[in-house]
Scaffold this active site. Structure first.
Site, PDB file in Angstrom:
ATOM      1  N   LYS A  13       0.837  -1.219   0.000  1.00 11.46           N
ATOM      2  CA  LYS A  13       0.000   0.000   0.000  1.00 11.46           C
ATOM      3  C   LYS A  13       0.864   1.259   0.000  1.00 11.46           C
ATOM      4  O   LYS A  13       0.656   2.164  -0.810  1.00 11.46           O
ATOM      5  CB  LYS A  13      -0.934   0.012   1.229  1.00 11.46           C
ATOM      6  CG  LYS A  13      -1.919  -1.155   1.283  1.00 11.46           C
ATOM      7  CD  LYS A  13      -2.853  -1.060   2.476  1.00 11.46           C
ATOM      8  CE  LYS A  13      -2.163  -1.142   3.822  1.00 11.46           C
ATOM      9  NZ  LYS A  13      -1.477  -2.438   4.072  1.00 11.46           N
ATOM     10  N   ARG A  88      -9.891   1.238   8.886  1.00  8.94           N
ATOM     11  CA  ARG A  88      -9.442  -0.129   9.107  1.00  8.94           C
ATOM     12  C   ARG A  88     -10.495  -0.969   9.822  1.00  8.94           C
ATOM     13  O   ARG A  88     -10.231  -2.117  10.157  1.00  8.94           O
ATOM     14  CB  ARG A  88      -8.175  -0.095   9.955  1.00  8.94           C
ATOM     15  CG  ARG A  88      -6.951  -0.653   9.238  1.00  8.94           C
ATOM     16  CD  ARG A  88      -5.800  -0.565  10.210  1.00  8.94           C
ATOM     17  NE  ARG A  88      -4.660  -1.323   9.812  1.00  8.94           N
ATOM     18  CZ  ARG A  88      -3.588  -0.806   9.207  1.00  8.94           C
ATOM     19  NH1 ARG A  88      -3.545   0.456   8.871  1.00  8.94           N
ATOM     20  NH2 ARG A  88      -2.553  -1.569   8.946  1.00  8.94           N
ATOM     21  N   ARG A 127      11.182  -6.013   4.800  1.00 13.39           N
ATOM     22  CA  ARG A 127      10.929  -4.556   4.767  1.00 13.39           C
ATOM     23  C   ARG A 127      11.911  -3.808   5.659  1.00 13.39           C
ATOM     24  O   ARG A 127      12.169  -4.183   6.793  1.00 13.39           O
ATOM     25  CB  ARG A 127       9.500  -4.268   5.228  1.00 13.39           C
ATOM     26  CG  ARG A 127       9.247  -2.759   5.426  1.00 13.39           C
ATOM     27  CD  ARG A 127       7.793  -2.404   5.348  1.00 13.39           C
ATOM     28  NE  ARG A 127       6.960  -3.097   6.319  1.00 13.39           N
ATOM     29  CZ  ARG A 127       5.627  -3.005   6.317  1.00 13.39           C
ATOM     30  NH1 ARG A 127       4.998  -2.270   5.429  1.00 13.39           N
ATOM     31  NH2 ARG A 127       4.928  -3.673   7.211  1.00 13.39           N
ATOM     32  N   ARG A 161      10.921  -2.414  11.311  1.00 14.13           N
ATOM     33  CA  ARG A 161       9.855  -2.022  12.240  1.00 14.13           C
ATOM     34  C   ARG A 161       9.718  -3.047  13.358  1.00 14.13           C
ATOM     35  O   ARG A 161       9.783  -4.247  13.103  1.00 14.13           O
ATOM     36  CB  ARG A 161       8.525  -1.904  11.494  1.00 14.13           C
ATOM     37  CG  ARG A 161       8.284  -0.543  10.915  1.00 14.13           C
ATOM     38  CD  ARG A 161       7.102  -0.498   9.964  1.00 14.13           C
ATOM     39  NE  ARG A 161       5.873  -1.097  10.482  1.00 14.13           N
ATOM     40  CZ  ARG A 161       4.721  -1.102   9.810  1.00 14.13           C
ATOM     41  NH1 ARG A 161       4.643  -0.556   8.606  1.00 14.13           N
ATOM     42  NH2 ARG A 161       3.643  -1.656  10.321  1.00 14.13           N
ATOM     43  N   ARG A 172      -1.365  -9.112  13.308  1.00 14.64           N
ATOM     44  CA  ARG A 172      -1.845  -8.052  12.407  1.00 14.64           C
ATOM     45  C   ARG A 172      -2.687  -8.642  11.281  1.00 14.64           C
ATOM     46  O   ARG A 172      -3.661  -8.033  10.843  1.00 14.64           O
ATOM     47  CB  ARG A 172      -0.653  -7.260  11.848  1.00 14.64           C
ATOM     48  CG  ARG A 172      -0.065  -6.306  12.905  1.00 14.64           C
ATOM     49  CD  ARG A 172       1.350  -5.906  12.608  1.00 14.64           C
ATOM     50  NE  ARG A 172       1.520  -5.268  11.324  1.00 14.64           N
ATOM     51  CZ  ARG A 172       2.666  -5.283  10.631  1.00 14.64           C
ATOM     52  NH1 ARG A 172       3.725  -5.907  11.087  1.00 14.64           N
ATOM     53  NH2 ARG A 172       2.722  -4.661   9.481  1.00 14.64           N
TER      54      ARG A 172
HETATM   55  P1  ADP Z   1       0.840  -2.154   7.593  1.00 14.98           P
HETATM   56  O1  ADP Z   1       2.153  -1.959   6.959  1.00 14.98           O
HETATM   57  O2  ADP Z   1       0.717  -3.383   8.428  1.00 14.98           O
HETATM   58  O3  ADP Z   1      -0.323  -1.995   6.698  1.00 14.98           O
HETATM   59  P2  ADP Z   1       0.525   0.419   9.034  1.00 14.98           P
HETATM   60  O4  ADP Z   1       1.769   1.196   9.013  1.00 14.98           O
HETATM   61  O5  ADP Z   1      -0.594   0.850   8.163  1.00 14.98           O
HETATM   62  O6  ADP Z   1       0.865  -1.111   8.775  1.00 14.98           O
HETATM   63  O7  ADP Z   1      -0.008   0.303  10.524  1.00 14.98           O
HETATM   64  C1  ADP Z   1       0.833  -0.096  11.580  1.00 14.98           C
HETATM   65  C2  ADP Z   1       0.024  -0.149  12.864  1.00 14.98           C
HETATM   66  O8  ADP Z   1      -0.501   1.166  13.145  1.00 14.98           O
HETATM   67  C3  ADP Z   1      -1.184  -1.055  12.850  1.00 14.98           C
HETATM   68  O9  ADP Z   1      -0.848  -2.409  13.160  1.00 14.98           O
HETATM   69  C4  ADP Z   1      -2.056  -0.414  13.931  1.00 14.98           C
HETATM   70  O10 ADP Z   1      -1.589  -0.738  15.220  1.00 14.98           O
HETATM   71  C5  ADP Z   1      -1.787   1.072  13.719  1.00 14.98           C
HETATM   72  N1  ADP Z   1      -2.773   1.678  12.793  1.00 14.98           N
HETATM   73  C6  ADP Z   1      -2.531   2.257  11.587  1.00 14.98           C
HETATM   74  N2  ADP Z   1      -3.663   2.712  11.030  1.00 14.98           N
HETATM   75  C7  ADP Z   1      -4.660   2.420  11.905  1.00 14.98           C
HETATM   76  C8  ADP Z   1      -6.067   2.603  11.901  1.00 14.98           C
HETATM   77  N3  ADP Z   1      -6.714   3.179  10.872  1.00 14.98           N
HETATM   78  N4  ADP Z   1      -6.764   2.183  12.985  1.00 14.98           N
HETATM   79  C9  ADP Z   1      -6.156   1.612  14.039  1.00 14.98           C
HETATM   80  N5  ADP Z   1      -4.841   1.379  14.093  1.00 14.98           N
HETATM   81  C10 ADP Z   1      -4.088   1.772  13.040  1.00 14.98           C
HETATM   82  P1  ADP Z   2       2.104  -1.918   3.175  1.00 11.26           P
HETATM   83  O1  ADP Z   2       2.119  -0.420   3.203  1.00 11.26           O
HETATM   84  O2  ADP Z   2       0.908  -2.485   2.482  1.00 11.26           O
HETATM   85  O3  ADP Z   2       2.321  -2.532   4.520  1.00 11.26           O
HETATM   86  P2  ADP Z   2       4.710  -1.660   1.854  1.00 11.26           P
HETATM   87  O4  ADP Z   2       4.457  -0.741   0.732  1.00 11.26           O
HETATM   88  O5  ADP Z   2       5.448  -1.155   3.034  1.00 11.26           O
HETATM   89  O6  ADP Z   2       3.347  -2.378   2.291  1.00 11.26           O
HETATM   90  O7  ADP Z   2       5.472  -2.932   1.253  1.00 11.26           O
HETATM   91  C1  ADP Z   2       5.894  -4.008   2.084  1.00 11.26           C
HETATM   92  C2  ADP Z   2       7.289  -4.479   1.628  1.00 11.26           C
HETATM   93  O8  ADP Z   2       7.177  -5.090   0.342  1.00 11.26           O
HETATM   94  C3  ADP Z   2       8.307  -3.355   1.474  1.00 11.26           C
HETATM   95  O9  ADP Z   2       9.557  -3.823   1.885  1.00 11.26           O
HETATM   96  C4  ADP Z   2       8.275  -3.044  -0.032  1.00 11.26           C
HETATM   97  O10 ADP Z   2       9.543  -2.567  -0.457  1.00 11.26           O
HETATM   98  C5  ADP Z   2       7.972  -4.400  -0.638  1.00 11.26           C
HETATM   99  N1  ADP Z   2       7.169  -4.332  -1.862  1.00 11.26           N
HETATM  100  C6  ADP Z   2       6.203  -3.449  -2.179  1.00 11.26           C
HETATM  101  N2  ADP Z   2       5.681  -3.707  -3.396  1.00 11.26           N
HETATM  102  C7  ADP Z   2       6.339  -4.805  -3.859  1.00 11.26           C
HETATM  103  C8  ADP Z   2       6.275  -5.571  -5.081  1.00 11.26           C
HETATM  104  N3  ADP Z   2       5.402  -5.274  -6.056  1.00 11.26           N
HETATM  105  N4  ADP Z   2       7.096  -6.613  -5.193  1.00 11.26           N
HETATM  106  C9  ADP Z   2       7.967  -6.926  -4.211  1.00 11.26           C
HETATM  107  N5  ADP Z   2       8.086  -6.254  -3.060  1.00 11.26           N
HETATM  108  C10 ADP Z   2       7.277  -5.207  -2.878  1.00 11.26           C
END
Ligand code: ADP
Ligand code: ADP
Ligand code: ADP
Length: 214
Positions: A13, A88, A127, A161, A172
């Site tokens: 994302k 979420r 990541r 992280r 998660r």
């Molecule tokens: P991911 O890479 O797993 O999609 P995020 O960076 O979006 O992770 O979120 C990391 C953490 O931040 C989540 O596991 C949750 O604890 C918190 N978080 C982020 N967005 C929300 C939301 N909209 N509602 C509740 N908790 C959130």
């Molecule tokens: P989210 O925000 O959904 O948690 P991220 O954008 O942080 O996900 O991506 C998670 C991990 O996967 C990161 O280390 C990113 O560099 C990698 N990644 C993202 N898109 C791709 C892809 N198309 N192929 C392989 N790795 C990817």
């Protein structure tokens, strides 16, 4: 355009949001990044959020919704926004709808990124993010930085992280299935959902996303 991105943790994302936000000239708003910025600044909001994030649980709605609304009211959202990681759960989705309705606006699309769970686990395991700005994201195998451990964008130190470990990732993913997936049905009822595969190269996924949003 006003867009919501959904998908499991590690789907890509944040990575896609960077490119889409640039292409569509809208701000990328990530509640996870906002929480992490608060944590590194040591704010009260950051301290509260951290106690949930490190367990892989959602931060309570009251805190999260207030923070998201606050961010959505900044002047840069006039042309729209790309929401990443919010809403979420159903309560947050309803709160967002109400907030938009008050301004006589609505969402244009909900982009749903589909990735099998084994791929998500690999993406999360590799990541690495930047200490200066958690929107600077790399992967040790799939998208490594030019110099190991150093952010290509700003020279900051890359780290893993705290919540990207196997046990917390499992939690998660459960939160995603139980709390977040139901919002896809909610938005399907509004005819907003565009589902794409998030497998393949980063730029291929971006192409697919832009096509789906046309
Ligand atoms: P991911 O890479 O797993 O999609 P995020 O960076 O979006 O992770 O979120 C990391 C953490 O931040 C989540 O596991 C949750 O604890 C918190 N978080 C982020 N967005 C929300 C939301 N909209 N509602 C509740 N908790 C959130
Ligand atoms: P989210 O925000 O959904 O948690 P991220 O954008 O942080 O996900 O991506 C998670 C991990 O996967 C990161 O280390 C990113 O560099 C990698 N990644 C993202 N898109 C791709 C892809 N198309 N192929 C392989 N790795 C990817
Ligand atoms: P280009 O040579 O096209 O500029 P990049 O050096 O940005 O390509 O990326 C090389 C490969 O790594 C591409 O397949 C791209 O999809 C992938 N990639 C780039 N950034 C990331 C990232 N953050 N996470 C995962 N994969 C990435």
């Amino acid at each position: 355009m006003r867009i919501v991105l959904v998908g499991p943790p590690g789907a890509g994302k944040g990575t896609q949001a960077q490119f889409l936000a640039k292409e569509l000239a809208i701000p990328h708003i990530s509640t996870g990044d906002l929480f992490r910025a608060n944590i590194s600044q040591g704010t009260a909001l950051g301290k509260e959020a951290q106690s949930y994030m490190k367990q892989g649980l959602l931060v309570p709605d009251s805190v999260t919704i207030a923070m998201a609304k606050d961010r959505l009211q900044k002047p840069d959202t006039g042309n729209g926004f790309l929401l990443d990681g919010f809403p979420r759960n159903l309560h947050q989705a309803e709160a967002l709808d109400e907030f938009l309705r008050e301004q006589n606006i609505g969402l244009d699309a909900v982009l749903d990124l589909e990735v099998p769970e084994d791929e998500v686990v690999k993406r999360i395991a590799g990541r690495r993010i930047c200490r200066n700005d958690s929107s600077h994201v790399f992967h040790v195998v799939y998208g490594p930085p030019k110099a190991e451990g150093v952010c290509d964008v700003c020279g900051g130190e890359l780290y893993q992280r705290e919540d990207d470990n196997e046990q917390i990732v499992r939690r998660r993913l459960e939160e995603y299935h139980n709390q977040t997936e139901p919002i896809i049905g909610y938005y399907k009822n509004q005819g907003l959902v565009k589902t794409i595969s998030a497998l393949g190269k980063v730029d291929e996924v971006t192409e697919r996303a832009l096509d789906a949003l046309k």
